[in-house]
Design a protein around this motif. Structure first.
Motif, short mmCIF file in Angstrom:
data_model
loop_
_atom_site.label_atom_id
_atom_site.label_comp_id
_atom_site.label_asym_id
_atom_site.label_seq_id
_atom_site.Cartn_x
_atom_site.Cartn_y
_atom_site.Cartn_z
N SER A 1 0.75 -1.44 -0.08
CA SER A 1 0.07 -0.07 -0.17
C SER A 1 0.75 1.27 0.11
N GLY A 2 1.95 1.35 0.44
CA GLY A 2 2.97 2.47 0.67
C GLY A 2 3.59 2.49 -0.79
N VAL A 3 3.78 1.41 -1.38
CA VAL A 3 4.43 1.52 -2.78
C VAL A 3 3.44 2.25 -3.71
N LEU A 4 2.18 1.50 -3.65
CA LEU A 4 1.04 1.87 -4.59
C LEU A 4 0.85 3.48 -4.28
N ALA A 5 0.64 3.87 -2.78
CA ALA A 5 0.75 5.36 -2.65
C ALA A 5 1.68 6.18 -3.25
N ASP A 6 3.03 5.86 -3.04
CA ASP A 6 3.85 6.65 -4.02
C ASP A 6 3.89 6.78 -5.39
N ARG A 7 3.33 5.72 -5.89
CA ARG A 7 3.15 5.88 -7.46
C ARG A 7 1.85 6.29 -7.88
N TYR A 8 0.51 5.93 -7.28
CA TYR A 8 -0.73 6.62 -7.90
C TYR A 8 -1.11 7.68 -6.95
N GLY A 9 -0.55 7.82 -5.85
CA GLY A 9 -1.27 9.00 -4.87
C GLY A 9 -1.93 8.28 -3.86
N GLU A 10 -2.00 9.12 -2.47
CA GLU A 10 -2.57 8.35 -1.30
C GLU A 10 -3.81 8.47 -1.55
N ARG A 11 -4.57 9.16 -2.08
CA ARG A 11 -6.01 9.34 -1.82
C ARG A 11 -6.67 8.13 -2.76
N ARG A 12 -6.20 7.53 -3.66
CA ARG A 12 -6.59 6.36 -4.29
C ARG A 12 -6.47 4.97 -3.36
N LEU A 13 -5.57 5.00 -2.73
CA LEU A 13 -5.24 3.79 -1.71
C LEU A 13 -6.20 4.25 -0.56
N LEU B 1 -11.05 1.89 2.13
CA LEU B 1 -12.42 1.90 2.83
C LEU B 1 -13.30 0.94 2.21
N VAL B 2 -13.16 0.89 0.67
CA VAL B 2 -14.18 -0.22 0.00
C VAL B 2 -13.51 -1.56 0.63
N GLY B 3 -12.33 -1.94 0.60
CA GLY B 3 -12.06 -3.21 1.26
C GLY B 3 -12.70 -3.38 2.61
N PHE C 1 -4.02 2.77 6.21
CA PHE C 1 -2.93 3.27 7.35
C PHE C 1 -1.67 4.09 6.75
N SER C 2 -1.15 3.37 5.83
CA SER C 2 0.34 3.63 5.33
C SER C 2 0.04 4.90 4.54
N PRO C 3 -0.83 4.74 3.55
CA PRO C 3 -0.95 6.15 2.64
C PRO C 3 -1.53 7.15 3.50
N ALA C 4 -2.45 6.97 4.58
CA ALA C 4 -2.96 8.06 5.27
C ALA C 4 -1.79 8.88 6.13
N THR C 5 -0.79 7.93 6.53
CA THR C 5 0.26 8.56 7.44
C THR C 5 1.26 9.33 6.51
N ALA C 6 1.29 8.83 5.42
CA ALA C 6 2.18 9.48 4.24
C ALA C 6 1.45 10.65 3.65
N LEU C 7 0.36 10.62 3.63
CA LEU C 7 -0.46 12.02 3.21
C LEU C 7 -0.12 12.99 4.07
N LEU C 8 -0.47 12.82 5.41
CA LEU C 8 -0.54 13.82 6.56
C LEU C 8 0.95 14.13 6.87
N SER C 9 1.62 13.25 6.74
CA SER C 9 3.30 13.76 6.65
C SER C 9 3.92 14.64 5.72
#
Length: 392
Positions: A65-77, A82-84, A116-124
Motif C-alpha cells: 500500500s505504501g508503494v502504491l501510494a507513492d506511485r498512484y497517490g495516497e487518495r486512491r489507496l 475503505l472499500v475493502g 493506514f500507510s497512505p494516510a500517514t504518508a499524506l498527513l506527513s
C-alpha cells in the motif's frame, strides 16, 4: 485561519474519520468473540489463530500500500482501503461456519491494510508537526475502540453478532463519500515507483538495517504485540477472569480506548516538543501498570483502576509512527514507512494466538503476564538508548 490551513485541517478530519471506521471494523471482532465462540462452536485457540491471521494480512498489506501510494497517490489507496473494509465486514456478517469466518477475517485484514500507510504518508506531506497530526490520526482509531465495542456489546446481545458486524459495514459509507469529495489529489510522491525496484532485497536490507529504523522496529513489535493482545482478548479476559458480563466488559473495553483517544494527541505533542522516546517510555510504563493492576488487584477497584490506567497508557501509536517517519526522507516515506510497518506488524501478529493459547492452556495470569514482561523489555531498551547515548 488561511484557506490552506483550513484545507489541511479538513483533510486531517476526514482521514482521521476514515481511520476511525477501518480500525473500528477490526475492533468489532474482539467484543463479539464470546458470541462467535458459542455460535460457531470454536475455541479461544482457534479464534486467536484467526485473529492472528487478521493482523498478519493487515501487516503484509502495509508495504504494497505504501508503494502504491507513492506511485498512484495516497487518495486512491485511502478509497481502496475503505472499500475493502466494507467488503470484509459485510462478508463476516454472513459467515456460516468458523472456517469461512476465518477466511473472511483475512479479507478484512487485506482491505483495512490498504488505508493506514497512505494516510500517514499524506498527513506527513501536509503537516510539519507530524507528531501532533499523527496523534490525531491514531486517536481517531482509539475513539473507534470506544464506540464500536459499546455498540457491538449492545447489538450483539440484543440482535446477534451478525447484525453488529453488518452495522460496521454500513458505517464506512459516509467516510468513503467524504474521502472522495474532500481529500485533495496530491501529485504522487514517486510516480516512477515500480514493484520490481521496490522488492530489491539490497534496498530493503539497507532501509530496515538503518540503526534508527531497526531500533524503532523492535519497539514497535513489542507495543503492537500488546495492542493486538488487548484489542483481541480484553473483553473475553474481563468476562472470564474478572467476572464481568459481556455488556459491562464491552463498556470497559470502550473506556480503555476513550482514555487512549484523549492521551494520544497529548503524547504526540509531547513527542514534538520534548522527545519521542520520553513520550514512548511514559506510555509503556503506564500501560504495563494498568495490565498489572488488572491481573493482581481484585474487585471493582482493581477493575476500574486497571482499565483507567491501561487506557491512558495506550498513547504510543502516533508517537511511534512519527518516530518511524523521522527516519525517512519525503521521497522514502510511502515506501519506507510501509515496509517498516509490514515488518513490525507481521512480527507482532502472533500476539493474538499466543495470548489466546496461553489463556486456554495455563490461564489469563500467564497470558497477559507475558505482555507485561514484553513492555518491561521495551522500557529497558528506551532507557539504554538514553543512558548510553546510543543516538538511535
Amino acid at each position: 485561519m488561511s484557506e490552506a490551513t483550513g484545507n489541511r485541517r479538513r483533510t486531517l478530519a476526514v482521514v482521521s474519520g476514515g481511520n476511525f471506521v477501518q480500525l473500528g471494523a477490526r475492533f468489532l471482532l474482539g467484543p463479539l468473540v464470546p458470541f462467535v465462540l458459542t455460535d460457531l462452536s470454536t475455541s479461544e485457540s482457534w479464534m486467536g489463530l484467526a485473529l492472528t491471521g487478521l493482523w498478519a494480512t493487515y501487516a503484509l498489506t502495509q508495504f504494497p500500500s505504501g508503494v502504491l501510494a507513492d506511485r498512484y497517490g495516497e487518495r486512491r489507496l485511502l478509497v481502496a482501503g475503505l472499500v475493502g473494509t466494507v467488503v470484509g465486514t459485510a462478508l463476516l456478517a454472513l459467515a456460516p461456519t468458523f472456517p469461512v469466518y476465518a477466511l473472511f477475517v483475512l479479507v478484512l485484514g487485506v482491505g483495512t491494510g490498504l488505508f493506514f500507510s497512505p494516510a500517514t504518508a499524506l498527513l506527513s506531506r501536509l503537516f510539519d508537526e507530524r507528531g501532533g497530526a499523527l496523534g490525531w490520526l491514531t486517536a481517531a482509531g482509539a475513539l473507534a475502540g470506544v464506540a464500536y465495542p459499546a455498540v457491538a456489546g449492545f447489538v450483539g446481545s440484543a440482535y446477534g453478532w451478525r447484525v453488529a458486524m453488518g452495522l460496521g459495514a454500513v458505517a464506512v459509507a459516509p467516510l468513503l463519500l467524504a474521502t472522495l469529495w474532500l481529500v485533495p489529489r496530491l501529485e504522487p510522491a514517486r510516480p516512477d515507483r515500480r514493484f520490481a525496484a521496490a522488492l530489491d532485497l539490497g534496498r530493503i536490507r539497507g532501509l530496515l538495517g538503518r540503526p534508527g529504523v531497526a531500533y524503532t522496529t523492535v519497539l514497535a513489535v513489542v507495543v503492537s504485540f500488546t495492542f493486538q493482545a488487548v484489542s483481541s482478548f480484553l473483553p473475553t479476559f474481563l468476562v472470564q477472569f474478572r467476572g464481568l458480563d459481556e455488556g459491562t466488559a464491552g463498556v470497559a473495553f470502550g473506556a480503555v480506548f476513550a482514555l487512549s483517544a484523549v492521551a494520544q494527541p497529548i503524547a504526540g505533542r509531547v513527542s514534538d516538543a520534548v522527545s519521542r522516546d520520553l513520550a514512548l517510555a511514559a506510555s509503556v510504563v503506564v500501560a504495563a501498570s494498568g495490565l498489572t493492576v488488572l491481573l493482581v488487584v481484585p474487585g471493582t477497584v482493581g477493575t476500574v483502576a486497571g482499565v483507567g490506567t491501561l487506557g491512558v497508557g495506550i498513547a504510543w501509536p502516533g508517537v511511534l509512527q512519527a518516530r518511524f517517519v523521522d527516519q525517512f526522507s519525503e521521497a522514502e516515506r510511502g515506501y519506507g514507512f510501509g515496509l517498516a510497518r509490514t515488518t513490525y506488524m507481521f512480527l507482532a501478529a502472533p500476539g493474538s494466538v499466543v495470548v489466546g493459547a496461553l489463556a486456554e492452556a495455563v490461564g489469563w495470569t500467564i497470558g497477559f503476564g507475558v505482555v507485561v514482561g514484553l513492555l518491561c523489555c521495551a522500557l529497558v531498551a528506551l532507557a539504554a538508548n538514553h543512558l548510553l547515548d546510543l543516538g538511535l
